[in-house]
Design a protein around this motif. Sequence first.
Motif, PDB file in Angstrom:
ATOM      1  N   GLU A  12       0.834  -1.206   0.000  1.00 10.07           N
ATOM      2  CA  GLU A  12       0.000   0.000   0.000  1.00 10.07           C
ATOM      3  C   GLU A  12       0.871   1.259   0.000  1.00 10.07           C
ATOM      4  OE1 GLU A  12      -3.479   1.837  -0.510  1.00 10.07           O
ATOM      5  OE2 GLU A  12      -3.316  -0.334  -0.274  1.00 10.07           O
ATOM      6  N   ARG A  70      -2.991   4.674  -4.751  1.00 11.06           N
ATOM      7  CA  ARG A  70      -4.403   4.342  -4.838  1.00 11.06           C
ATOM      8  C   ARG A  70      -5.240   5.384  -4.111  1.00 11.06           C
ATOM      9  NH1 ARG A  70      -2.425  -0.993  -2.950  1.00 11.06           N
ATOM     10  NH2 ARG A  70      -2.174  -2.369  -4.740  1.00 11.06           N
ATOM     11  N   GLY A 110      -5.303   6.137  -0.072  1.00 14.20           N
ATOM     12  CA  GLY A 110      -4.164   5.344   0.378  1.00 14.20           C
ATOM     13  C   GLY A 110      -3.714   5.681   1.791  1.00 14.20           C
ATOM     14  N   LEU A 161      -3.511   3.047   4.834  1.00 11.40           N
ATOM     15  CA  LEU A 161      -2.245   2.797   5.503  1.00 11.40           C
ATOM     16  C   LEU A 161      -2.339   2.998   7.015  1.00 11.40           C
ATOM     17  CD1 LEU A 161       0.437   4.279   3.095  1.00 11.40           C
ATOM     18  CD2 LEU A 161       0.396   1.974   4.055  1.00 11.40           C
TER      19      LEU A 161
END
Length: 301
Positions: free
Chosen positions: A153, A158, A161, A165
């Motif tokens: 990740e 993305r 994100g 995370l």
Amino acid sequence: MADPLSDVISLLRPHAPYSKLAEGSGPFRVRRDDVAEVFYCMQLFGRIRLELDGKSPFVLNAGDFVLIPAASAFTVSSVDPPAPPNLRSRPVLGDDGIFRIGTADGPAEVQQLIGHCRFGSPDADLLVSLLPDMVVVSGQDRLTALATLVRDEARADRPAGDVVLEHLLQVLLIEAFRSTTQTGATPGLLRGLADARIGPTLRAIHAAPQNPWTVHGLANEAGLSRSAFFTRFNRIVGVAPIGYLLHWRMTLAKHMLQAGQNDIGDIANTIGYGSTSAFSTAFTRHVGTSPTRYAKTVAAA
């Protein structure tokens, strides 16, 4: 039932992770003196020797995971073969995105996933002090999977994100702490939660910080006399019971002031103060500034 460990981890707000794969072969020794954040390492294959300043060195085998909430300086070196005393190696980033240590050619003999993250809490030092200074876990596939997800990740671009995370890191930290069997070595929250008498009092404080707790009342939760409870709590958690309660209340107050969603009167009631003035006095004494000024400072930051 309140979960103090989850409370602490969520308030720490882990973020901005950095992770990398590192491989090594032949003799190597890497020294790091510039670490001022959370450090974790998952040994994927092979063995390495890890030495933290002020602690005895130990060997990480394949499948081992180590987490250090407040790392400072450490040395990583090869085990097979041992590194010569004066050897200093420098990791080199390869075209495949993997750092190479030691001999540049030939197959890798060891591989580890190394990561760092920071805490965004205004009370990070206090919260970290409640956690073990080091956690070593062996043979936990869940930790391997979580560490890999964090790495993937962190490298991906993305949507949302950062949010993903932060939650992954929270789960990783919680899983690491609850997987360890070495909670008895260091006074702190985990050792307290594992204690049959102190654990219920910690959960009671976190479930109802607004209650007018006294040492006598908390001792009743533990089923101990006042003096026996006070001594046991201080020895196992590392702070006095009312000191822990005060720190936890002020930590909650700081986070509510930082969020800016509650007025000072609401915060006072939420954490157990009968009046705004009583809360303001306690907050100023503990933090060194008034709640109003603290809220303005964090809003301007």
